[in-house]
Design an enzyme around this catalytic site. Sequence first.
Site, short mmCIF file in Angstrom:
data_model
loop_
_atom_site.label_atom_id
_atom_site.label_comp_id
_atom_site.label_asym_id
_atom_site.label_seq_id
_atom_site.Cartn_x
_atom_site.Cartn_y
_atom_site.Cartn_z
N ASP A 37 45.87 48.22 37.10
CA ASP A 37 45.13 47.20 37.86
C ASP A 37 44.63 47.85 39.16
O ASP A 37 45.10 48.92 39.57
CB ASP A 37 46.05 46.01 38.20
CG ASP A 37 45.28 44.71 38.45
OD1 ASP A 37 45.35 43.81 37.60
OD2 ASP A 37 44.62 44.62 39.50
N TYR A 155 28.78 36.20 33.29
CA TYR A 155 30.12 36.14 32.69
C TYR A 155 30.02 35.87 31.20
O TYR A 155 30.61 36.57 30.38
CB TYR A 155 30.93 35.04 33.39
CG TYR A 155 32.36 34.95 32.92
CD1 TYR A 155 33.30 35.89 33.33
CD2 TYR A 155 32.78 33.94 32.06
CE1 TYR A 155 34.62 35.81 32.90
CE2 TYR A 155 34.09 33.86 31.62
CZ TYR A 155 35.01 34.79 32.04
OH TYR A 155 36.31 34.72 31.60
P1 NAD Z 1 43.32 36.99 37.06
O1 NAD Z 1 42.29 36.97 38.14
O2 NAD Z 1 44.60 36.26 37.24
O3 NAD Z 1 43.66 38.51 36.66
C1 NAD Z 1 42.66 39.49 36.49
C2 NAD Z 1 43.22 40.82 36.92
O4 NAD Z 1 42.21 41.80 36.69
C3 NAD Z 1 43.59 40.89 38.42
O5 NAD Z 1 44.90 41.37 38.59
C4 NAD Z 1 42.55 41.84 39.00
O6 NAD Z 1 43.04 42.61 40.09
C5 NAD Z 1 42.25 42.70 37.77
N1 NAD Z 1 40.97 43.39 37.90
C6 NAD Z 1 39.78 42.86 38.29
N2 NAD Z 1 38.85 43.82 38.33
C7 NAD Z 1 39.46 44.99 37.97
C8 NAD Z 1 39.03 46.32 37.83
N3 NAD Z 1 37.78 46.68 38.10
N4 NAD Z 1 39.94 47.25 37.42
C9 NAD Z 1 41.22 46.91 37.18
N5 NAD Z 1 41.69 45.66 37.31
C10 NAD Z 1 40.82 44.71 37.70
O7 NAD Z 1 42.55 36.45 35.78
P2 NAD Z 1 43.06 36.05 34.32
O8 NAD Z 1 42.73 34.62 34.15
O9 NAD Z 1 44.41 36.55 34.01
O10 NAD Z 1 41.95 36.87 33.48
C11 NAD Z 1 42.31 37.84 32.52
C12 NAD Z 1 41.18 37.91 31.51
O11 NAD Z 1 41.07 36.65 30.86
C13 NAD Z 1 39.80 38.16 32.12
O12 NAD Z 1 39.09 39.07 31.31
C14 NAD Z 1 39.15 36.80 32.11
O13 NAD Z 1 37.75 36.88 32.07
C15 NAD Z 1 39.73 36.21 30.85
N6 NAD Z 1 39.71 34.76 30.78
C16 NAD Z 1 40.32 33.98 31.73
C17 NAD Z 1 40.26 32.61 31.63
C18 NAD Z 1 40.91 31.68 32.65
O14 NAD Z 1 40.61 30.48 32.64
N7 NAD Z 1 41.77 32.17 33.50
C19 NAD Z 1 39.59 32.02 30.54
C20 NAD Z 1 39.00 32.83 29.57
C21 NAD Z 1 39.06 34.21 29.70
#
Ligand code: NAD
Length: 255
Positions: A37, A155
């Site tokens: 991360d 997105y």
């Molecule tokens: P989150 O924000 O809790 O976690 C995302 C993590 O990715 C963070 O720790 C951040 O530091 C890390 N990150 C961001 N950019 C980065 C980079 N360039 N290099 C390395 N790490 C990086 O979000 P989440 O909800 O756990 O999301 C995880 C995945 O799930 C994402 O791909 C998101 O698009 C997808 N998603 C989330 C949801 C939702 O509602 N939370 C829904 C559908 C899909």
Amino acid sequence: MKVDRKEAALITGAASGIGRASALALARRGANVALVDLDLERLQVVRDEVAACGGEVLALRASVTHSADLQAAVQEAARAFGGLHTVVAAAGIARRGRVTDIDEDEWDQVVDVNLRGVFLLARHAIGHMIESGGGSFVAVSSDAGLRGSIGYAAYSASKHAVIGLVRCLALDYAREGIRSNAVCPGFVETPMADELFADNPRYDRAFYESRMPLGRLARAEEVANVIAHLSSPEASYTNGMFYTVDGGTTAGTFG
Ligand code: NAD
């Protein structure tokens, strides 16, 4: 489930949300886990949580958009664990904006993290996975990867593209023992969802919950359980699939 060999796993976006929950799920089934991360401070907290599940754990700071740093992190994990079997691409960002509103730099940033980041991870990990006798690649797409999302053009486009990329991985590396799949969550209880609700001028969380067949957001563990399944021997014939984890939201019109 427990696996026979000592499984070596690497997860991006592991400092938070779905990535963190996936790391815990894989560690609980006995895997050694490398956490990748940008956020080193939160990564260290998660490292301690994962270490408490047993097994070896590495916390590696790298951006999924920086090819050399990501490659170095993947190499370090493969060296430390003696190979690599399970790779999860969970790092992601969301930025609001229609095509005519979004800043061009923000468009690039979203595509860079959400699509190019998955490409780079696969590019650097697959050789190690083949050397290790095969394995599983799981990318986190979204319900916004299956249908449009009002006000989130970059997105939604990036998450559609992830499914296309995963399908190509599934075809290109199946004969080398690598299965590739995507999960498509709806809203999940993570900091990202909190940001999306805070940033939405039209609808609040209660509005979205009222339109979800199960009436609530997913917990990160519920998505992690599917990722753990897809990367386990139980899913040994599942390749090139997208698996919705959205409580039925994309099943059809509700209410
Ligand atoms: P989150 O924000 O809790 O976690 C995302 C993590 O990715 C963070 O720790 C951040 O530091 C890390 N990150 C961001 N950019 C980065 C980079 N360039 N290099 C390395 N790490 C990086 O979000 P989440 O909800 O756990 O999301 C995880 C995945 O799930 C994402 O791909 C998101 O698009 C997808 N998603 C989330 C949801 C939702 O509602 N939370 C829904 C559908 C899909």
